[in-house]
Scaffold this motif. Sequence first.
Motif, mmCIF file in Angstrom:
data_model
loop_
_atom_site.group_PDB
_atom_site.id
_atom_site.type_symbol
_atom_site.label_atom_id
_atom_site.label_comp_id
_atom_site.label_asym_id
_atom_site.label_seq_id
_atom_site.Cartn_x
_atom_site.Cartn_y
_atom_site.Cartn_z
ATOM 1 N N VAL A 59 7.355 -51.047 -12.017
ATOM 2 C CA VAL A 59 7.015 -50.661 -10.644
ATOM 3 C C VAL A 59 5.701 -49.870 -10.679
ATOM 4 C CG1 VAL A 59 7.796 -49.424 -8.598
ATOM 5 C CG2 VAL A 59 9.448 -50.645 -10.021
ATOM 6 N N LYS A 61 3.659 -48.601 -8.418
ATOM 7 C CA LYS A 61 3.400 -47.401 -7.602
ATOM 8 C C LYS A 61 4.002 -46.143 -8.233
ATOM 9 C CE LYS A 61 7.391 -47.653 -4.488
ATOM 10 N NZ LYS A 61 8.262 -46.657 -5.084
ATOM 11 N N SER A 62 5.033 -46.322 -9.056
ATOM 12 C CA SER A 62 5.690 -45.180 -9.685
ATOM 13 C C SER A 62 5.016 -44.772 -10.992
ATOM 14 C CB SER A 62 7.158 -45.501 -9.963
ATOM 15 O OG SER A 62 7.768 -46.026 -8.810
ATOM 16 N N MET A 82 5.386 -54.934 -10.263
ATOM 17 C CA MET A 82 5.692 -54.934 -8.830
ATOM 18 C C MET A 82 4.657 -54.044 -8.159
ATOM 19 S SD MET A 82 9.221 -53.887 -6.883
ATOM 20 C CE MET A 82 10.000 -55.490 -6.883
ATOM 21 N N PHE A 84 2.635 -52.583 -4.490
ATOM 22 C CA PHE A 84 3.006 -52.195 -3.121
ATOM 23 C C PHE A 84 1.818 -51.934 -2.215
ATOM 24 C CE2 PHE A 84 7.593 -51.319 -3.497
ATOM 25 C CZ PHE A 84 7.736 -51.364 -4.871
ATOM 26 N N GLY A 104 6.319 -55.567 -3.684
ATOM 27 C CA GLY A 104 7.579 -54.837 -3.498
ATOM 28 C C GLY A 104 7.891 -54.592 -2.039
ATOM 29 N N ARG A 165 16.937 -51.796 4.909
ATOM 30 C CA ARG A 165 15.524 -51.455 5.107
ATOM 31 C C ARG A 165 14.796 -52.753 5.492
ATOM 32 N NH1 ARG A 165 12.118 -49.129 -0.058
ATOM 33 N NH2 ARG A 165 12.065 -51.322 -0.618
ATOM 34 N N TYR A 196 16.932 -55.045 -3.363
ATOM 35 C CA TYR A 196 16.765 -53.685 -3.935
ATOM 36 C C TYR A 196 17.953 -52.812 -3.523
ATOM 37 C CZ TYR A 196 14.421 -49.095 -4.526
ATOM 38 O OH TYR A 196 14.097 -47.810 -4.878
ATOM 39 N N ALA A 246 17.425 -54.321 -8.414
ATOM 40 C CA ALA A 246 17.500 -52.968 -8.999
ATOM 41 C C ALA A 246 16.225 -52.175 -8.814
ATOM 42 C CB ALA A 246 17.870 -53.029 -10.471
ATOM 43 N N SER A 248 15.127 -47.867 -10.516
ATOM 44 C CA SER A 248 15.537 -46.913 -11.546
ATOM 45 C C SER A 248 17.007 -46.487 -11.457
ATOM 46 C CB SER A 248 14.645 -45.673 -11.478
ATOM 47 O OG SER A 248 13.365 -46.013 -11.927
ATOM 48 N N GLY A 266 10.533 -48.146 -12.651
ATOM 49 C CA GLY A 266 9.288 -47.374 -12.776
ATOM 50 C C GLY A 266 9.614 -45.919 -13.080
ATOM 51 N N THR A 267 10.095 -45.226 -12.029
ATOM 52 C CA THR A 267 10.265 -43.771 -12.099
ATOM 53 C C THR A 267 11.132 -43.307 -13.273
ATOM 54 O OG1 THR A 267 10.109 -43.842 -9.693
ATOM 55 C CG2 THR A 267 10.815 -41.781 -10.653
#
Length: 402
Positions: A59, A61-62, A82, A84, A104, A165, A196, A246, A248, A266-267
């Motif tokens: 990910v 962005k993370s 991924m 964003f 994403g 979402r 997600y 999925a 994190s 990612g995070t």
Amino acid sequence: MRPSDRGSPYNDYFRTLNTELKAHGPMRPVMLIDLDRLDHNIDVVMQSVKRGGKHLRLVEKSLPSPGLLAYIAKRAGTQRLMSFHQPFLNHDAQVFSEADILLGKPLPVRSAELFYQAHKGAFDPSRQLQWLLDTPERLQQYLRLAQGLSVRLRVNIELDVGLHRGGISDNAVLGQMLTLISAHPQHLEFAGFMGYDPFVGMGVPGILGSPQALFEQVMQRYTGYVDFTRQYFAGLWRDGLTLNTAGSPSYRIHEQEKLSTEVSVGTALLKPTHYDLPSLSEHVPAAFIATPVLKSTGLVNIPALDGRSRVFSWWDPNQRGTYFIYGGNWMAEFESPQGLKSNELYGRSSNQEMVNGSPAVELRVEDQVFLRPTQSEFVLLQFGDLLGVRGGKIVEAWPVYS
Ligand SMILES: Cc1ncc(COP(=O)(O)O)c(C=O)c1O
């Protein structure tokens, strides 16, 4: 954490970092990435991903630094990203020309147009990029873009697997999108699904469902959309589709299922405080803010209260030491020395924040205060280059996305 010797505010880990930063750091707020700890987290993720027979998608962005991403991608052996954000996407396509990129979130069609206008280099979007789309209306817009540019767009469809979402939440709407894709093979290609489900691992109150029960609902929904597609749009179904899931908090539990082909993470690789979750108990914190103490001014002294401020120090020993740090007011929690707090009454500051603690911490001017970010993404962008440390020494400086 207890100081391991008298006269030091730190345990061994932070004492080593304090010494290194005073000798070789820039003496301003920095974001440290501990590469030994990061390696551990990457290995924990990869062991799980292998047990589940899946691929890993990072990910972006993370982990918003191309150098950091490249490091993780190499150790994890993945080229899946991924993305964003259109400017980051253009950057990724240039820097990671071999990458396989899935959006994403659904971007406005104008953003997609800007991507194609700015894109240059060997990355081939018709093979390597999947746009995430959520409604028949947006798919129509992307179709018109593809026709106008004479290109073929790969479409991944966002599923609502319980996060609510947006994304597909019934077969009829999914059917409309798949019908449109089937009717325009020159311009649209079905590339897979994205569902997600962070709530599975985020620790929702037990009354709303155990992680296992929530996971089973997620998979029931996901399986329903896959079965519908295989049954009514068999011509679109093929091996090699991207069935993404999925994040994190939930990646571990997907070891149990064989439907999805990949998990996004990612995070968890940096484990900021909001990710202190049971599902990530094997992960260790790997990102710390470090900033020097600029001033040590003794007892708390609040403007307007002046001498009367002493009541705070009298009442609370942890307000007997006052320090002003370089910067402050970040999305972060104090980590070391132990027991430090910002002072809400005095006011938060991004320039020189007041921090209080017990004088027993023996923090001195130019010592470092260490904090753990609460999240990754935006906080990681606030400090200039990320400093990679290994064995307590600064070994890397990675620019972040701008
Ligand atoms: C679609 C999607 N997948 C996965 C993730 C997981 O990211 P992380 O692992 O950094 O929590 C996110 C985070 O926002 C997301 O929006």
